[in-house]
Design an enzyme around this catalytic site. Structure first.
Site, short mmCIF file in Angstrom:
data_model
loop_
_atom_site.label_atom_id
_atom_site.label_comp_id
_atom_site.label_asym_id
_atom_site.label_seq_id
_atom_site.Cartn_x
_atom_site.Cartn_y
_atom_site.Cartn_z
N HIS A 188 3.97 6.78 -4.94
CA HIS A 188 2.76 7.58 -4.79
C HIS A 188 2.84 8.78 -5.74
CE1 HIS A 188 -0.19 10.38 -3.19
NE2 HIS A 188 -0.81 9.31 -2.74
N HIS A 190 -3.14 15.59 -6.39
CA HIS A 190 -2.96 14.34 -5.64
C HIS A 190 -1.52 14.23 -5.15
CE1 HIS A 190 -3.37 9.64 -5.73
NE2 HIS A 190 -3.29 10.14 -4.49
N HIS A 241 -6.60 10.48 -0.52
CA HIS A 241 -6.83 9.21 0.20
C HIS A 241 -6.69 9.30 1.71
CE1 HIS A 241 -5.71 8.00 -4.00
NE2 HIS A 241 -6.88 7.42 -3.85
N CYS A 267 -2.69 12.21 2.61
CA CYS A 267 -2.80 12.30 1.15
C CYS A 267 -4.02 13.16 0.84
CB CYS A 267 -2.97 10.91 0.54
SG CYS A 267 -3.50 10.96 -1.19
N GLU A 327 0.85 -1.19 0.00
CA GLU A 327 0.00 0.00 0.00
C GLU A 327 0.89 1.25 0.00
OE1 GLU A 327 -3.31 1.11 -0.20
OE2 GLU A 327 -2.07 2.92 -0.10
N LYS A 328 0.77 2.04 -1.07
CA LYS A 328 1.68 3.17 -1.28
C LYS A 328 1.50 4.32 -0.30
CE LYS A 328 -1.15 5.18 -4.99
NZ LYS A 328 -2.06 4.09 -5.35
N HIS A 329 0.43 4.35 0.46
CA HIS A 329 0.20 5.46 1.38
C HIS A 329 0.81 5.26 2.77
CE1 HIS A 329 -3.03 6.23 -1.55
NE2 HIS A 329 -2.74 7.49 -1.28
#
Ligand code: FE
Length: 130
Positions: free
Chosen positions: A45, A51, A118, A115, A15-17
């Protein structure tokens, strides 16, 4: 609704976050050490005007202690804005920070990231002091 319910977490490799915390596993009492927090170590990301990662905050929660202490708050301010419009500007702040700290007791390093699309993400990592 509680603030804590808004924070998501996951394995950072999937998960990139999720903030990736890089720090020594153990240090001496009051030894200054580096903590690096980044996102997208495995999966990049995006970093665009719409974004991007707006901030990373780092906390320390001492073992057996009740409260978390804020170590640093890092704002990422440039994301391609310019008079020509979104994503036409000359500069983008990359979502990565290295700070230095010391502690006199073992505990948990906790990192939070935001983010723009997100939401809120967190991760933690233990550190042995002494
Ligand atoms: Fe995102």
């Amino acid at each position: 609704m509680r603030m804590g319910e808004l924070f998501q977490t996951e394995d950072w490799k999937k998960e990139k976050h999720v903030p990736v915390i890089e720090a020594p596993d153990s240090v001496d009492v009051n030894e200054v050490f580096e903590v690096k927090v980044s996102l997208g170590k495995e999966i990049e990301h995006p970093n665009t005007t719409a974004h991007h990662i707006r901030w990373i905050r780092v906390y320390f929660k001492p073992e057996g202690g009740k409260f978390a202490y804020e170590v640093g708050s890092f704002e990422f301010a440039a994301h391609g804005e310019s008079t020509d419009g979104a994503d036409t500007g000359p500069v983008y702040t990359h979502h990565q920070v290295t700070c230095c700290m010391k502690a006199n007791t073992s505990g948990e390093l906790v990192a939070a990231a935001y983010c723009t699309i997100h939401g809120l993400w967190e991760n933690s990592r233990g550190i042995k002091v002494g």
